[in-house]
Design a protein around this motif. Structure first.
Motif, mmCIF file in Angstrom:
data_model
loop_
_atom_site.group_PDB
_atom_site.id
_atom_site.type_symbol
_atom_site.label_atom_id
_atom_site.label_comp_id
_atom_site.label_asym_id
_atom_site.label_seq_id
_atom_site.Cartn_x
_atom_site.Cartn_y
_atom_site.Cartn_z
ATOM 1 N N VAL A 74 0.856 -1.186 0.000
ATOM 2 C CA VAL A 74 0.000 0.000 0.000
ATOM 3 C C VAL A 74 0.891 1.235 0.000
ATOM 4 N N GLN A 75 0.540 2.227 -0.827
ATOM 5 C CA GLN A 75 1.311 3.460 -0.908
ATOM 6 C C GLN A 75 0.697 4.543 -0.014
ATOM 7 N N PRO A 76 1.512 5.463 0.478
ATOM 8 C CA PRO A 76 0.976 6.566 1.291
ATOM 9 C C PRO A 76 0.019 7.436 0.483
ATOM 10 N N VAL A 77 -0.881 8.086 1.194
ATOM 11 C CA VAL A 77 -1.805 9.020 0.554
ATOM 12 C C VAL A 77 -1.452 10.456 0.915
ATOM 13 N N MET A 78 -0.350 10.633 1.637
ATOM 14 C CA MET A 78 0.117 11.979 1.988
ATOM 15 C C MET A 78 1.626 11.957 2.047
ATOM 16 N N THR A 79 2.249 13.128 2.050
ATOM 17 C CA THR A 79 3.692 13.200 2.204
ATOM 18 C C THR A 79 4.056 13.076 3.675
ATOM 19 N N CYS A 80 5.310 12.726 3.913
ATOM 20 C CA CYS A 80 5.784 12.622 5.295
ATOM 21 C C CYS A 80 5.662 13.966 5.997
ATOM 22 N N ALA A 81 6.008 15.050 5.299
ATOM 23 C CA ALA A 81 5.957 16.372 5.921
ATOM 24 C C ALA A 81 4.557 16.733 6.384
ATOM 25 N N ALA B 33 -4.149 7.119 8.925
ATOM 26 C CA ALA B 33 -4.128 8.415 8.254
ATOM 27 C C ALA B 33 -3.140 8.419 7.083
ATOM 28 N N PHE B 34 -1.977 7.811 7.248
ATOM 29 C CA PHE B 34 -0.912 7.874 6.248
ATOM 30 C C PHE B 34 -1.232 7.046 5.005
ATOM 31 N N TYR B 35 -1.912 5.899 5.215
ATOM 32 C CA TYR B 35 -2.191 4.992 4.098
ATOM 33 C C TYR B 35 -3.679 4.880 3.771
ATOM 34 N N HIS B 36 -4.534 5.483 4.587
ATOM 35 C CA HIS B 36 -5.985 5.294 4.469
ATOM 36 C C HIS B 36 -6.352 3.817 4.606
ATOM 37 N N ARG B 37 -5.594 3.115 5.430
ATOM 38 C CA ARG B 37 -5.869 1.704 5.669
ATOM 39 C C ARG B 37 -5.294 1.298 7.015
ATOM 40 N N ALA B 38 -6.072 0.576 7.794
ATOM 41 C CA ALA B 38 -5.587 0.069 9.081
ATOM 42 C C ALA B 38 -4.701 -1.144 8.858
#
Length: 558
Positions: A45-52, A185-190
């Motif tokens: 799974v890829q992130p849906v937001m940047t780290c920053a 929050a970061f991946y939109h997946r638990a």
């Protein structure tokens, strides 16, 4: 507990039960795809937001206190794969660190424990560091300093009841809640699966999670757990020091005598398991008598009667004047003598680690509301009355001895307990007694709990035997495909050996090198050793003793 993304836990459990009992082509068609190791094949799974952007997250009521995110930085140097490192605080003072893979996350979360009295948030995979999904950098992970950033001498606990609660159990639980919220929050997946791994105090934290928060983790690897925290850090470590102290304050036994003792132990017992290889497969079978090394003249090849007495008392453990045991019998197993430098000084006047461990607890944690910074080991009385006064009430919230893991089992959780036979810090007997009590309390625990004992391994690693081992992959396979842990291979620079779930041991099959695990088979002794749990604190290993204290006006209220 978090669920796989495509199957509710109940459905997954039912499916696995069906396929394990009556495999069929139809069942196989519906079984989740697995790797040869038994791990579920989960798409990255890829992130849906940047780290920053993580620093701007408002996590709300994910735990019982305010969460502050201090930083979020992409880390690339020295890593198998880059990750977003998130650091923050759970009020009032739990520092946490979370790692979120930025180039693909395989939907697993691994939380690691912290050793000693903690005080620093650094992820340490320990013996789980050889797990493939850890080494390839595709798991999300986290840890915590457990509520304080103070010195490891216990002084942080003085006048700080909330820090004591956070160290006992809250910090690890709250970190799990926050880390899972960050992942969501970061991946939109638990996480599809969540795991905890830790050794020493990290092992205590692991058991505390299974006992108090059975829904936090799907699988737990608990190594050399400091589960009997109050006894371990008072009477056990104090006895290590005081039983070796002469009337004039000198140490009776010095470390230069340890090789002599170890050689004699191996001469007496090394062959009991069928091989002379420098390792005792089950030290409980060894009947070594230190008196056999006593001579009447001063010599480097023998012991004085006083030295032999120290060796016997260190092996047997703390007692009162009437011989009543103030810790479980066998404090230090035969075969572990070279590791005794933890508490046997190399020269007169040296302060050994055991003294520091005991004083840290006795001064600041044994009595949560009455710090005693001037307390000395000589103030501790080895009596039954002193035992209960010293270890209670801190045992009620610092110890992790409740043997009833029914809620953890019902939630589908899997537990792998492990301990090194040569552990110089924490006696394997404590883990054996906990496992035995769990079986007496719950009946057959084999469906959700296994115990592994590693011959020759010292505290959390090291030692004379093979001591590098992957304890996390077997837990993951058990959770994700129902594959029960069996043979686990431990390695050193020159040797590999299989280890099996207790009470089964490895036996040489008579062919090939004895340094190759392939030449060993499983053997379950017909007459198994009965662990001796006849000691003063036996009832500490019982259900329902744990309390949930509160911090009120600077005091810990039970």
């Amino acid at each position: 507990m978090p669920h796989p993304p495509t199957l509710a836990r109940a459905g997954l459990v039912a499916l696995l039960a069906t396929t394990l009992i009556a495999p069929s082509s139809t069942a196989s068609a519906h079984r989740p795809a697995t790797t040869p190791e038994g791990l579920a094949v989960l798409p990255a799974v890829q992130p849906v937001m940047t780290c920053a952007d993580v620093t701007g997250l408002q996590l709300g009521k994910v735990t019982d206190a305010t969460v502050t995110i201090a930083s979020a930085t992409v880390v690339t140097a020295g890593t198998p794969a880059p990750y977003c490192e998130v650091r923050g605080t759970i009020a009032p003072a739990d520092t946490f660190v979370v790692r979120l893979p930025v180039n693909g996350w395989t939907q697993r979360y691994v939380q690691t424990g912290c050793g000693g009295l903690c005080g620093n948030a650094n992820i340490n995979y320990g013996q789980a560091g050889t797990c493939p999904v850890v080494t390839d950098g595709t798991v999300a992970s986290a840890t915590t300093d457990m509520g304080h950033q103070g010195r490891n001498d216990g002084s942080w606990a003085a006048g700080n009841p909330q820090a004591q609660i956070d160290f006992a159990y809250r910090g690890v639980h709250a970190t799990a809640q926050v880390a899972k919220a960050l992942i969501k929050a970061f991946y939109h997946r638990a996480p599809a699966y969540s795991y905890f791994t830790g050794c020493s105090d990290g092992g205590r934290e692991a058991l505390m999670e299974a006992q108090r928060y059975p829904d936090d983790f799907d699988g737990i690897a608990a190594g050399a757990p400091a589960s009997n925290m109050a006894v371990q850090n008072t009477f056990h470590h104090a006895w290590n020091v005081l039983t070796n102290r002469a009337a004039n304050g000198d140490s009776i036994l010095l470390a230069d005598r340890l090789p002599l003792i170890h050689t004699a132990v191996l001469a007496a017992c090394d062959g009991l398991d069928g091989l002379t290889d420098g390792v005792l497969d089950d030290p409980r079978l060894c009947r070594f008598d230190p008196a056999t090394l006593v001579c009447t003249t001063s010599s480097q090849t023998c012991l004085s009667p006083a030295e032999a007495g120290v060796v016997r008392r260190l092996h047997d453990g703390a007692t009162d004047a009437q011989g009543r045991r103030l810790e479980p019998f066998i404090s230090h197993e035969w075969g572990s003598e070279l590791e005794w430098t933890l508490f046997i000084p190399t020269a007169q006047g040296q302060t050994v680690a055991s003294e520091m461990f005991a004083l840290s607890y006795l001064r600041y944690l044994a009595d949560p509301n009455q710090p005693r910074p001037d307390y000395q080991l000589s103030d501790l009385r080895f009596t039954v009355e002193s035992f209960w006064k010293t270890v209670m009430p801190s045992s009620s919230y610092q110890a992790a001895l409740d043997p009833d893991l029914g809620a953890f089992q019902r939630s589908g959780g899997k537990l792998l307990l492990w301990h090194g036979w040569n552990d110089q810090h924490i006696s394997p007997q404590s883990t054996l007694i906990y496992y035995d009590t769990m079986r007496r309390t719950m009946g057959d625990v084999d469906r959700f709990a296994k115990l592994y004992l590693f011959p020759g391994m010292a505290h959390c690693g090291g030692g004379a035997g093979p001591n590098t081992v992957d304890v996390l992959t077997p837990v993951m396979a058990w959770v994700e495909s129902g594959r029960r842990p069996g043979r686990i291979t431990a390695a050193s620079a020159t040797r590999t050996r299989p280890v099996y779930p207790y009470p089964t041991v490895a036996r040489y099959d008579g062919t090939g090198s004895t340094d190759d695990a392939a030449n060993f088979v499983a053997y379950t002794p017909r007459n198994q050793v009965r662990n001796d749990d006849d000691w003063v604190g036996r009832r500490l290993y019982s259900p329902g003793y744990q309390t949930w204290p509160r911090a009120v006006d600077g005091r810990l209220v039970l």
